[in-house]
Design a protein around this motif. Structure first.
Motif, PDB file in Angstrom:
ATOM      1  N   ARG A  42     -28.614 -18.903   8.476  1.00  0.00           N
ATOM      2  CA  ARG A  42     -29.249 -19.170   9.770  1.00  0.00           C
ATOM      3  C   ARG A  42     -28.634 -18.288  10.850  1.00  0.00           C
ATOM      4  O   ARG A  42     -29.332 -17.629  11.613  1.00  0.00           O
ATOM      5  CB  ARG A  42     -29.083 -20.639  10.153  1.00  0.00           C
ATOM      6  CG  ARG A  42     -29.760 -20.962  11.483  1.00  0.00           C
ATOM      7  CD  ARG A  42     -29.221 -22.217  12.127  1.00  0.00           C
ATOM      8  NE  ARG A  42     -29.965 -22.534  13.348  1.00  0.00           N
ATOM      9  CZ  ARG A  42     -29.511 -23.305  14.327  1.00  0.00           C
ATOM     10  NH1 ARG A  42     -28.312 -23.846  14.243  1.00  0.00           N
ATOM     11  NH2 ARG A  42     -30.249 -23.538  15.397  1.00  0.00           N
ATOM     12  N   GLU A 288     -35.133 -18.415  17.197  1.00  0.00           N
ATOM     13  CA  GLU A 288     -35.527 -19.260  16.082  1.00  0.00           C
ATOM     14  C   GLU A 288     -36.811 -20.001  16.435  1.00  0.00           C
ATOM     15  O   GLU A 288     -36.875 -20.696  17.450  1.00  0.00           O
ATOM     16  CB  GLU A 288     -34.421 -20.265  15.745  1.00  0.00           C
ATOM     17  CG  GLU A 288     -34.767 -21.190  14.588  1.00  0.00           C
ATOM     18  CD  GLU A 288     -33.646 -22.173  14.289  1.00  0.00           C
ATOM     19  OE1 GLU A 288     -33.006 -22.035  13.235  1.00  0.00           O
ATOM     20  OE2 GLU A 288     -33.397 -23.072  15.140  1.00  0.00           O
ATOM     21  N   ARG A 298     -36.669 -16.748  11.854  1.00  0.00           N
ATOM     22  CA  ARG A 298     -35.603 -16.315  12.753  1.00  0.00           C
ATOM     23  C   ARG A 298     -35.530 -14.796  12.845  1.00  0.00           C
ATOM     24  O   ARG A 298     -35.936 -14.079  11.925  1.00  0.00           O
ATOM     25  CB  ARG A 298     -34.256 -16.855  12.264  1.00  0.00           C
ATOM     26  CG  ARG A 298     -34.259 -18.363  12.041  1.00  0.00           C
ATOM     27  CD  ARG A 298     -32.936 -18.847  11.496  1.00  0.00           C
ATOM     28  NE  ARG A 298     -32.957 -20.299  11.288  1.00  0.00           N
ATOM     29  CZ  ARG A 298     -32.960 -20.897  10.102  1.00  0.00           C
ATOM     30  NH1 ARG A 298     -32.942 -20.158   9.000  1.00  0.00           N
ATOM     31  NH2 ARG A 298     -32.985 -22.211  10.010  1.00  0.00           N
ATOM     32  N   GLY A 323     -34.721 -13.806   9.178  1.00  0.00           N
ATOM     33  CA  GLY A 323     -34.416 -14.908   8.286  1.00  0.00           C
ATOM     34  C   GLY A 323     -35.492 -15.978   8.293  1.00  0.00           C
ATOM     35  O   GLY A 323     -36.302 -16.066   9.218  1.00  0.00           O
ATOM     36  N   GLY A 325     -36.080 -20.320   6.859  1.00  0.00           N
ATOM     37  CA  GLY A 325     -35.379 -21.501   6.401  1.00  0.00           C
ATOM     38  C   GLY A 325     -36.327 -22.655   6.153  1.00  0.00           C
ATOM     39  O   GLY A 325     -37.449 -22.694   6.677  1.00  0.00           O
ATOM     40  N   LYS A 327     -36.034 -27.085   5.639  1.00  0.00           N
ATOM     41  CA  LYS A 327     -35.174 -28.270   5.696  1.00  0.00           C
ATOM     42  C   LYS A 327     -36.007 -29.512   5.453  1.00  0.00           C
ATOM     43  O   LYS A 327     -37.073 -29.693   6.052  1.00  0.00           O
ATOM     44  CB  LYS A 327     -34.489 -28.355   7.066  1.00  0.00           C
ATOM     45  CG  LYS A 327     -33.562 -29.561   7.214  1.00  0.00           C
ATOM     46  CD  LYS A 327     -32.715 -29.457   8.467  1.00  0.00           C
ATOM     47  CE  LYS A 327     -33.535 -29.565   9.720  1.00  0.00           C
ATOM     48  NZ  LYS A 327     -32.696 -29.599  10.953  1.00  0.00           N
ATOM     49  N   HIS A 332     -31.247 -28.275   3.030  1.00  0.00           N
ATOM     50  CA  HIS A 332     -31.827 -27.102   3.674  1.00  0.00           C
ATOM     51  C   HIS A 332     -31.357 -25.837   2.970  1.00  0.00           C
ATOM     52  O   HIS A 332     -30.215 -25.735   2.509  1.00  0.00           O
ATOM     53  CB  HIS A 332     -31.493 -27.050   5.173  1.00  0.00           C
ATOM     54  CG  HIS A 332     -30.038 -27.048   5.498  1.00  0.00           C
ATOM     55  ND1 HIS A 332     -29.303 -25.898   5.661  1.00  0.00           N
ATOM     56  CD2 HIS A 332     -29.172 -28.072   5.710  1.00  0.00           C
ATOM     57  CE1 HIS A 332     -28.053 -26.203   5.965  1.00  0.00           C
ATOM     58  NE2 HIS A 332     -27.941 -27.510   5.994  1.00  0.00           N
ATOM     59  N   ASP A 334     -31.586 -21.525   3.403  1.00  0.00           N
ATOM     60  CA  ASP A 334     -31.844 -20.459   4.367  1.00  0.00           C
ATOM     61  C   ASP A 334     -31.640 -19.105   3.702  1.00  0.00           C
ATOM     62  O   ASP A 334     -30.720 -18.918   2.895  1.00  0.00           O
ATOM     63  CB  ASP A 334     -30.898 -20.576   5.571  1.00  0.00           C
ATOM     64  CG  ASP A 334     -31.096 -21.874   6.334  1.00  0.00           C
ATOM     65  OD1 ASP A 334     -32.170 -22.049   6.921  1.00  0.00           O
ATOM     66  OD2 ASP A 334     -30.171 -22.712   6.331  1.00  0.00           O
ATOM     67  N   ALA A 336     -31.608 -14.811   4.700  1.00  0.00           N
ATOM     68  CA  ALA A 336     -31.554 -13.837   5.792  1.00  0.00           C
ATOM     69  C   ALA A 336     -31.409 -12.444   5.219  1.00  0.00           C
ATOM     70  O   ALA A 336     -30.829 -12.250   4.147  1.00  0.00           O
ATOM     71  CB  ALA A 336     -30.393 -14.142   6.733  1.00  0.00           C
TER      72      ALA A 336
END
Length: 365
Positions: A42, A288, A298, A323, A325, A327, A332, A334, A336
């Motif tokens: 993140r 984000e 992101r 990135g 993600g 959740k 979660h 993520d 990137a």
């Protein structure tokens, strides 16, 4: 926690006095720089903007004050990334939990290393023949353990305070190793849609003492006419990070978070946006976008660089990051992409200089 911090401070001071008397002490630029690569997909997808935003198991690294914003009782964070086309491995693990309604604790471990480096000192035997079975392999790795504590301020409503006590171990195979100790301190404040953060790293000037195995190095150094290395001590000068972020709500489903961090370093002139012999200033920005607090996209920019060209001119670049993600139910994941090369780079180098970061997290009561 105050008694623990006081004892650690005394230990650092005593160790510094003892080592300073027996080793050369220096304050090199970029000392213990592996601690500033960053952790968590993140954060890395947002250009390392986290001083005001950190609120999960990675907060012990970015700003321990953010541990007070944990949503669940138990929080686990894991990350793996490979840098420089997989040559270097960067790993992170953390466990965080609130102690009560006004305090929280976390333990984090970081490793950045290059493994399977060939030691060819004995490749040729005494008769001049090559013996490939004499090749040995070793690793060069940096480790850090952070014990983080956070507590709400009794003086200012909404103010959160935190601190890290960190132990550093650096190893170069059988040739050298180092131990280091330091303390970080952080604060966060939230006012409506605005979030503010302050992170002071190495506030005690982190001390790292190097020990060299002269016996393992002596033969190679004498053959090449080099002086044998001496035991040394490094002092990592403080770094201050100021962060601010603002959240936006477009409707019941769509939200956005825009933030910036500004790094202030005091170890000499760096290749950043604003620089001087006293202080260098390096800003970075991140965004984000979230849907139903479940799906995230992101982006961010950091690592401003100014390079001199062969024609005498200068090229200015910033590193873009991207990135995504997901959740749900406390879990979660993520992803990137960082170190993305620009369009002027060679296509092969563009592939090799990109890094994919994967991080997982799970929180539960």
């Amino acid at each position: 926690m105050p008694n623990f911090t006081l004892r650690l401070l005394w230990s650092v001071c005593l160790l510094f006095l003892w080592s300073a008397a027996s080793a050369q002490v220096s304050t090199p630029k970029y000392s213990n720089e592996f601690l500033h690569v960053g952790v968590g997909a993140r954060a890395l997808g947002m250009g390392n903007v986290q001083a005001a935003l950190a609120d999960d198991a990675t907060a012990g690294y970015w700003n321990p004050a953010g541990l007070l914003r944990l949503q669940n009782r138990y929080n686990i964070g894991l990350m793996h990334s490979e840098l420089f086309a997989g040559i270097a491995k960067n790993d992170f693990a953390s466990f965080a939990m609130p102690l009560d309604s006004s305090s929280a604790l976390a333990v984090s471990v970081i490793r950045l290393g290059v493994d399977d480096i060939a030691d060819t000192r004995r490749l040729q035997n005494e008769f001049g023949y090559i013996q490939y079975d004499s090749i040995r392999f070793f690793s060069v790795a940096d480790y850090a353990m952070l014990v983080s504590y956070a507590r709400k301020s009794n003086l200012i409503p909404g103010l959160q305070l935190g601190a890290n006590a960190k132990i550093i171990y650096r190893n170069v195979g059988e040739f050298a190793n180092a131990w280091g100790f330091g303390i970080d301190a952080g604060a966060q404040l939230q006012r409506g849609n605005w979030q503010f953060g302050l992170m002071a790293k190495d506030i005690t000037t982190t001390f790292t003492a190097w020990t060299h195995n002269v016996e393992a190095l002596e033969e190679a150094y004498l053959q090449t006419g080099n002086d044998l290395p001496q035991n040394t001590a490094e002092l990592t000068l403080p770094r201050v990070v100021l962060g601010v972020g603002k959240s936006f709500r477009f409707n019941d489903k769509f939200t956005a978070l825009l933030a910036t961090d500004i790094d202030f370093t005091f170890d000499g002139k760096r290749n950043v946006l604003l620089k001087s012999d006293v202080v260098s200033v390096d800003p970075h920005v991140g965004l984000e976008l979230a849907y139903a607090n479940t799906v995230f996209v992101r982006g961010g920019f950091n690592n401003y660089q100014e390079t001199k060209n062969f024609d005498g001119g200068y090229t200015k670049r910033m590193q873009p990051n991207f990135g995504v993600g997901f959740k749900s139910y406390g879990f979660h994941v993520d992803l990137a992409m960082s170190r993305v090369s620009d369009s002027e780079s060679n296509s092969i180098s563009s592939i090799n200089t990109s890094s994919v970061i994967v991080s997982l997290g799970y929180s539960f009561n």
